[in-house]
Design a protein around this motif. Structure first.
Motif, PDB file in Angstrom:
ATOM      1  N   SER A   1       0.834  -1.207   0.000  1.00 56.40           N
ATOM      2  CA  SER A   1       0.000   0.000   0.000  1.00 56.40           C
ATOM      3  C   SER A   1       0.864   1.250   0.000  1.00 56.40           C
ATOM      4  O   SER A   1       0.554   2.240  -0.673  1.00 56.40           O
ATOM      5  N   TYR A   2       1.957   1.214   0.767  1.00 59.51           N
ATOM      6  CA  TYR A   2       2.895   2.341   0.788  1.00 59.51           C
ATOM      7  C   TYR A   2       3.521   2.539  -0.589  1.00 59.51           C
ATOM      8  O   TYR A   2       3.556   3.655  -1.111  1.00 59.51           O
TER       9      TYR A   2
ATOM     10  N   ASN B   1       2.055   6.870  -6.726  1.00 55.58           N
ATOM     11  CA  ASN B   1       0.954   7.679  -7.227  1.00 55.58           C
ATOM     12  C   ASN B   1       1.168   9.160  -6.894  1.00 55.58           C
ATOM     13  O   ASN B   1       1.020  10.031  -7.756  1.00 55.58           O
TER      14      ASN B   1
ATOM     15  N   GLU C   1      -5.596   9.071   0.671  1.00 51.63           N
ATOM     16  CA  GLU C   1      -6.010   7.715   0.281  1.00 51.63           C
ATOM     17  C   GLU C   1      -4.928   6.692   0.607  1.00 51.63           C
ATOM     18  O   GLU C   1      -5.222   5.581   1.047  1.00 51.63           O
ATOM     19  N   MET C   2      -3.661   7.069   0.393  1.00 52.30           N
ATOM     20  CA  MET C   2      -2.552   6.171   0.714  1.00 52.30           C
ATOM     21  C   MET C   2      -2.552   5.869   2.214  1.00 52.30           C
ATOM     22  O   MET C   2      -2.410   4.713   2.626  1.00 52.30           O
TER      23      MET C   2
ATOM     24  N   SER D   1      -5.253   3.520   3.104  1.00 56.19           N
ATOM     25  CA  SER D   1      -4.921   2.178   2.633  1.00 56.19           C
ATOM     26  C   SER D   1      -3.916   1.494   3.558  1.00 56.19           C
ATOM     27  O   SER D   1      -4.026   0.302   3.836  1.00 56.19           O
TER      28      SER D   1
ATOM     29  N   THR E   1      -2.478  11.366  -1.114  1.00 57.64           N
ATOM     30  CA  THR E   1      -1.767  11.093   0.142  1.00 57.64           C
ATOM     31  C   THR E   1      -2.742  10.585   1.200  1.00 57.64           C
ATOM     32  O   THR E   1      -2.459   9.613   1.902  1.00 57.64           O
TER      33      THR E   1
ATOM     34  N   GLU F   1       2.559   1.576  -3.623  1.00 56.70           N
ATOM     35  CA  GLU F   1       1.585   2.026  -4.622  1.00 56.70           C
ATOM     36  C   GLU F   1       1.201   3.488  -4.388  1.00 56.70           C
ATOM     37  O   GLU F   1       1.152   4.289  -5.320  1.00 56.70           O
ATOM     38  N   GLY F   2       0.930   3.837  -3.146  1.00 60.29           N
ATOM     39  CA  GLY F   2       0.526   5.204  -2.817  1.00 60.29           C
ATOM     40  C   GLY F   2       1.624   6.216  -3.068  1.00 60.29           C
ATOM     41  O   GLY F   2       1.377   7.300  -3.620  1.00 60.29           O
TER      42      GLY F   2
END
Length: 120
Positions: free
Chosen positions: A22-23, A29, A59-60, A63, A57, A25-26
């Motif tokens: 998750s980190y 992005n 959303e990350m 997640s 940020t 991918e975020g």
């Protein structure tokens, strides 16, 4: 490992099967959004870029740490500097955790060159 994000302490484990990906991918992005902002000069384009980076940020963080964390950490702000500070704090935590893991692994990894030299 505890990480301080905008005065909020959170438990971040980069090597966790959910938090690590998750980190990654975020962060990718948010970095892409920031790169896309380069060269933008119009106020509306800049405002839109900051908002997009802040939302990504948030959303990350949701997640990685669970729903509502992004709002808690971002405190309703749409600051690009805050986004970068959060990414830097997470990156520093990743680096520290990787060093700790490497140190533990070194204890259990045989030194093949030394063993080969001893056999000779």
């Amino acid at each position: 490992m505890l990480v301080n994000l905008n005065t909020i302490e959170l438990d971040f484990d980069y090597f966790d099967a959910d938090q690590g990906p998750s980190y990654i991918e975020g962060a990718e992005n948010v970095a892409k959004i920031c790169a896309d902002m380069e060269g933008k000069r119009a106020a509306e384009e800049i405002r839109a870029g900051y908002t997009e980076a802040a939302n990504a940020t948030s959303e990350m963080l949701d997640s990685i740490f669970g729903a509502g964390t992004g709002e808690k950490v971002m405190q309703g702000k749409k600051s690009l500097k805050l986004c970068i500070d959060i990414l830097n704090a997470l990156r520093e935590s990743v680096d520290k955790q990787a060093a700790e893991l490497a140190a533990v692994q070194a204890k259990y990894t045989p030194n093949r060159l030394a063993r080969r030299a001893a056999k000779s």
